[in-house]
Design a protein around this motif. Sequence first.
Motif, short mmCIF file in Angstrom:
data_model
loop_
_atom_site.label_atom_id
_atom_site.label_comp_id
_atom_site.label_asym_id
_atom_site.label_seq_id
_atom_site.Cartn_x
_atom_site.Cartn_y
_atom_site.Cartn_z
N LYS A 170 -8.38 8.28 -5.87
CA LYS A 170 -8.70 7.53 -4.76
C LYS A 170 -7.95 6.34 -4.66
O LYS A 170 -7.17 5.88 -5.50
CB LYS A 170 -10.26 7.02 -4.83
CG LYS A 170 -10.58 6.35 -6.24
CD LYS A 170 -11.83 6.27 -6.59
CE LYS A 170 -12.55 5.60 -7.82
NZ LYS A 170 -12.18 6.26 -9.01
N PRO A 171 -7.70 5.56 -3.51
CA PRO A 171 -6.94 4.55 -3.37
C PRO A 171 -6.98 3.33 -4.26
O PRO A 171 -6.08 2.60 -4.83
CB PRO A 171 -7.19 3.75 -1.77
CG PRO A 171 -7.83 5.20 -1.23
CD PRO A 171 -8.70 5.89 -2.31
N GLN A 214 -0.70 8.92 -3.85
CA GLN A 214 -1.83 8.85 -3.18
C GLN A 214 -1.91 10.07 -2.18
O GLN A 214 -0.74 10.60 -1.72
CB GLN A 214 -2.05 7.50 -2.37
CG GLN A 214 -2.48 6.44 -3.18
CD GLN A 214 -3.82 6.55 -3.77
OE1 GLN A 214 -4.73 7.20 -3.43
NE2 GLN A 214 -4.27 5.57 -4.78
#
Length: 126
Positions: A72-73, A90
Amino acid sequence: MRNLNKMIVASAAIFAFAASAGEVTVTKELQAAMKDIAVHSKVVMVDGSGATPNTFHEDSDPTTLQIIMLAKPSDGAAQVSSDGEVIFLQKDTSEKEQQALFATAFYLKAKAREAASQPASAHSSP
């Protein structure tokens, strides 16, 4: 054929890195080392579930380049480890940014190889 494709991708990445490096000097020897590393490195995809650039433990094998897909970011930005052994991506990392990250990894690995091949006296300053 597979090595040819790797060489083309490596050359493109290295050329892009050299063109954008600005203040970084990429000698012909360093460029050759980067190409050699790009062709001969074993690229390994690693499950990034729960891993972040701060918590991931690399395999310490200089012949591999580990690719970590961050879950996840909030796990961190796309980046290269300081030694060039790991690339963190990412899911939305652009192809252009991926190429730059690979070129940076090859550069860092080549600089480490260059430093390791220098005589011990070359590392110390007067």
